[in-house]
Design a protein around this motif. Structure first.
Motif, PDB file in Angstrom:
ATOM      1  N   GLN A  43       0.567  -1.220  -0.051  1.00  0.00           N
ATOM      2  CA  GLN A  43      -0.284   0.111   0.229  1.00  0.00           C
ATOM      3  C   GLN A  43       1.138   1.314   0.084  1.00  0.00           C
ATOM      4  OE1 GLN A  43      -3.834   0.083  -0.577  1.00  0.00           O
ATOM      5  NE2 GLN A  43      -3.756   2.153  -0.195  1.00  0.00           N
ATOM      6  N   ARG A  44       2.219   1.111   0.305  1.00  0.00           N
ATOM      7  CA  ARG A  44       2.844   2.637   0.649  1.00  0.00           C
ATOM      8  C   ARG A  44       3.369   2.835  -0.766  1.00  0.00           C
ATOM      9  NH1 ARG A  44       7.757   3.390   1.050  1.00  0.00           N
ATOM     10  NH2 ARG A  44       8.452   1.212   1.240  1.00  0.00           N
ATOM     11  N   LYS A  45       4.013   2.023  -1.177  1.00  0.00           N
ATOM     12  CA  LYS A  45       4.417   1.849  -2.933  1.00  0.00           C
ATOM     13  C   LYS A  45       3.423   2.478  -3.714  1.00  0.00           C
ATOM     14  CE  LYS A  45       7.912  -1.931  -2.557  1.00  0.00           C
ATOM     15  NZ  LYS A  45       8.210  -3.284  -2.924  1.00  0.00           N
ATOM     16  N   ARG A  46       2.537   1.503  -3.208  1.00  0.00           N
ATOM     17  CA  ARG A  46       1.308   2.410  -4.386  1.00  0.00           C
ATOM     18  C   ARG A  46       1.199   3.610  -4.269  1.00  0.00           C
ATOM     19  NH1 ARG A  46      -1.257  -2.664  -3.679  1.00  0.00           N
ATOM     20  NH2 ARG A  46      -2.680  -1.584  -2.222  1.00  0.00           N
ATOM     21  N   ASP A  47       1.141   3.965  -2.458  1.00  0.00           N
ATOM     22  CA  ASP A  47       0.334   5.410  -2.524  1.00  0.00           C
ATOM     23  C   ASP A  47       2.078   6.982  -2.862  1.00  0.00           C
ATOM     24  OD1 ASP A  47      -1.485   4.867  -0.974  1.00  0.00           O
ATOM     25  OD2 ASP A  47      -0.730   5.079   0.807  1.00  0.00           O
ATOM     26  N   GLU A  48       3.316   6.317  -2.673  1.00  0.00           N
ATOM     27  CA  GLU A  48       4.348   6.722  -3.350  1.00  0.00           C
ATOM     28  C   GLU A  48       4.496   6.656  -4.637  1.00  0.00           C
ATOM     29  OE1 GLU A  48       7.488   4.436  -2.271  1.00  0.00           O
ATOM     30  OE2 GLU A  48       7.599   5.735   0.053  1.00  0.00           O
ATOM     31  N   GLU A  49       3.913   5.968  -5.725  1.00  0.00           N
ATOM     32  CA  GLU A  49       3.574   5.826  -7.581  1.00  0.00           C
ATOM     33  C   GLU A  49       2.424   6.909  -7.283  1.00  0.00           C
ATOM     34  OE1 GLU A  49       3.023   1.951  -8.099  1.00  0.00           O
ATOM     35  OE2 GLU A  49       5.180   1.092  -7.879  1.00  0.00           O
ATOM     36  N   ALA A  50       1.490   6.456  -6.343  1.00  0.00           N
ATOM     37  CA  ALA A  50       0.458   7.826  -7.040  1.00  0.00           C
ATOM     38  C   ALA A  50       1.362   9.094  -6.971  1.00  0.00           C
ATOM     39  CB  ALA A  50      -0.653   7.828  -5.898  1.00  0.00           C
ATOM     40  N   ARG A  51       2.028   8.789  -5.508  1.00  0.00           N
ATOM     41  CA  ARG A  51       2.518  10.701  -5.440  1.00  0.00           C
ATOM     42  C   ARG A  51       2.926  11.305  -6.857  1.00  0.00           C
ATOM     43  NH1 ARG A  51       1.997   9.359  -0.466  1.00  0.00           N
ATOM     44  NH2 ARG A  51       4.035   8.035  -0.071  1.00  0.00           N
ATOM     45  N   GLY A  52       3.655   9.465  -7.234  1.00  0.00           N
ATOM     46  CA  GLY A  52       5.302   9.914  -8.246  1.00  0.00           C
ATOM     47  C   GLY A  52       4.538  10.186  -9.728  1.00  0.00           C
ATOM     48  N   ALA A  53       3.533  10.845  -9.906  1.00  0.00           N
ATOM     49  CA  ALA A  53       2.404  10.586 -11.203  1.00  0.00           C
ATOM     50  C   ALA A  53       2.644  11.891 -11.674  1.00  0.00           C
ATOM     51  CB  ALA A  53       1.382   9.579 -11.128  1.00  0.00           C
ATOM     52  N   PRO A  54       2.661  12.281 -13.015  1.00  0.00           N
ATOM     53  CA  PRO A  54       2.583  13.933 -13.890  1.00  0.00           C
ATOM     54  C   PRO A  54       1.124  14.828 -12.893  1.00  0.00           C
ATOM     55  CG  PRO A  54       2.148  12.048 -15.680  1.00  0.00           C
ATOM     56  CD  PRO A  54       2.494  11.607 -13.668  1.00  0.00           C
TER      57      PRO A  54
END
Length: 588
Positions: free
Chosen positions: A572-583
């Motif tokens: 869940q933390r990785k998905r949250d980080e990927e969501a924050r790193g998106a455009p």
């Protein structure tokens, strides 16, 4: 049944209840007599008096005559506290009422027991129930008593029979003499010693069975007469009536014969007319019965037809109503079943959810749950929940609460142990002081009681000295009586001493055997106890091992669950980080 009544009679004999003993023997004699009759019919010969029947008849005769006569007035008017117990015993021997000596003797007369018994005992019944020969009774009864003493089956009735003979002798002598010297009475009652006779008479006077007074100072005995209440006076009118009726029968022979002939003629006329009247009554009764039966048959046929039609209509109506009710019942049951299933499932989920919400995982969560009201869940949300997930959550919470409860219980046990130890330390001095005070009070009370006992002993000694002076006048008679008693008791003591020595030897042998048996039993119990303790230790060790394995298994499962939860959090933390790193997420 014969064995039952024989044993019952033996019980009554040992308890000296002679009247119920005689009742039990009547039952036994009836059974023996019937068996003898059946055997005689089976053999096809005439029935003869056998030795067994004669012996049982003799036992029954002596048992009936051995019953002590009761005083008529006291037995009818006095209150008897044992009446209910006697009624139960009477029921046991087949009597609806409590039997008496008179009823027993009537049974003997009806069953012709005197004729069936041994011929040597036949005169005894007449001596006790009919004859009046007080001066020659002892001489006539001596051969009978000798025959009874030689017979092993009848010898046990000798003592009670002598008592009844003595009371009969006292009654008959009292009707002739007002007083008599003890030596002369001892000659009349030669079948007993004077000492035994005095003992029986004293007991009879106490029970109201005899009216006699003994005067040892003048060595005489006087027969008490109660005037109009005596037995002789009560029978005077009856004897007078019988004598007058006998004299009238002797004088008016012709009148008696004429009355008998007139009665016979009247009976003959009645018998001649009785047949015609009986035939007319029977004809009239038959006509009435025929007419009644005809009317009953017609009414019965009509009622049967009407009942058949009514039952047919009622059956058709009931069948239609039953079909309609059955269909309606099936529809209602189907709808109710579906509604109950839905309601039951909702209730189960609701209870599980409430149980989960009411059991927080930790103390901090419990405080938060107490501050916040539980959220209400509607039925639609409950239907969408998975029942297995709720069960799983409830199980986890139950295990957690169980562990916390065990920890709290261990703390409470330790606290209680400390409190009990402190209480015992505190009360030790107090108990010691109370013991010393109680010891002092006991010593003072013992001193007072010892002085009181000494004073009472002095008073008792003074009283005994005074009584001793009063009794000194009776010393000579007392010494003679004491010598007689000592001699009799010395013989009895010697016999009992031999019995005691033999019993003591048997007791020592029995105790030795019991000690040996107890030692063997204790050894076996000790071995069994050691085996049981070893088995108990083995089971405890096995249970401890199983608990450790179960705890290790639960710890491993909990560790896996924590790892799984950590992996889920990491994903869940990785998905949250990927969501924050998106455009569009670079302006953080």
């Amino acid at each position: 049944m014969r064995d039952f009544y024989e044993k019952l009679g033996q019980v009554f004999w040992v308890s000296e209840n002679y009247i119920f003993h005689a009742c039990a023997l009547i039952k036994v004699f009836h059974i023996v007599d019937r068996q003898a009759a059946r055997e005689a019919r089976a053999e096809g010969g005439a029935r003869a008096k056998g030795e067994a029947t004669a012996t049982w008849a003799s036992r029954l005769l002596l048992a009936g005559l051995s019953v002590m006569p009761q005083h008529s007035k006291s037995s009818e008017m006095d209150y008897d506290p044992d009446k209910e117990k006697q009624q139960r015993m009477a029921t046991l021997v087949g009597h609806s009422t409590v039997p008496t000596r008179r009823t027993i003797l009537h049974e003997l007369h009806v069953r012709s027991i005197v004729a069936t018994a041994h011929p040597e005992l036949a005169p005894l019944y007449g001596m006790l129930e009919g004859d009046f020969e007080p001066l020659s009774m002892a001489a006539k009864v001596q051969p009978i008593l000798a025959f009874i003493e030689k017979n092993a089956e009848l010898v046990k009735y000798l003592v009670p029979l002598k008592r009844v003979l003595l009371l009969k002798l006292v009654e008959q002598v009292g009707q002739v003499y007002s007083s008599m010297r003890l030596e002369e009475f001892a000659q009349l009652a030669s079948f007993m010693t004077l000492h035994e006779a005095e003992k029986v008479m004293v007991e009879a006077v106490y029970r109201g069975q005899a009216a006699v007074r003994l005067d040892h100072k003048n060595k005489t005995m006087s027969f008490v007469d109660h005037g109009l209440e005596s037995e002789a006076m009560r029978r005077q009118l009856t004897n007078l009536s019988r004598g007058l009726q006998g004299a009238l029968d002797l004088v008016q022979v012709k009148l008696k014969e004429q009355a008998r002939q007139q009665k016979a003629v009247a009976f003959k006329q009645l018998a001649d007319s009785l047949d015609d009247e009986r035939r007319m009554m029977l004809m009239r009764r038959q006509q009435i019965e025929d007419r009644k039966e005809e009317m009953e048959r017609e009414a019965q046929m009509k009622a049967v037809q009407e009942e058949h039609n009514r039952q047919k209509e009622e059956m058709e109506r009931r069948e239609q109503e039953a079909r309609r009710a059955e269909e309606e019942k099936l529809r209602r049951e189907e709808a109710k079943r579906k509604e109950l299933e839905t309601q039951r499932e909702l209730e189960t989920k609701k209870k599980l959810l409430e149980a989960i919400q009411s059991k927080p995982k930790s103390k901090k969560a419990a405080a938060a749950a107490a501050a916040a009201e539980p959220a209400e869940v509607d039925e639609t949300a409950l239907m969408n929940m998975d029942k297995n997930d709720l069960l799983k959550q409830k199980k986890e919470l139950d295990e957690q609460l169980k562990r916390e409860a065990e920890e709290r219980l261990q703390q409470q046990v330790q606290k209680l142990d400390h409190l009990e130890r402190a209480r015992r330390e505190h009360e030790r001095e107090h108990l010691k002081r109370l013991f010393e005070e109680q010891l002092k009070e006991d010593r003072e009370r013992w001193t007072v009681e010892r002085e009181q006992a000494a004073e009472a002993h002095k008073k008792k000694h003074a009283q005994d000295v005074e009584v001793k002076g009063k009794l000194a006048r009776m010393r000579d008679e007392g010494l003679r009586f004491e010598a007689m008693v000592r001699e009799r008791r010395q013989k009895l003591y010697n016999a009992q001493l031999e019995q005691y020595k033999e019993k003591n030897r048997q007791d020592k042998e029995r105790k030795r055997q019991e000690e040996q048996a107890r030692a063997d039993r204790e050894r076996r119990e000790r071995e069994e106890k050691e085996l049981a303790e070893a088995e108990k230790r083995r089971k405890e060790e096995e249970d401890r091992r199983k608990r450790e394995e179960e705890r290790a298994r639960l710890d491993a499962a909990a560790e896996k669950q924590r790892q799984k939860e950590a992996e889920i959090e990491e994903k869940q933390r990785k998905r949250d980080e990927e969501a924050r790193g998106a455009p569009g997420g670079g302006d953080r």
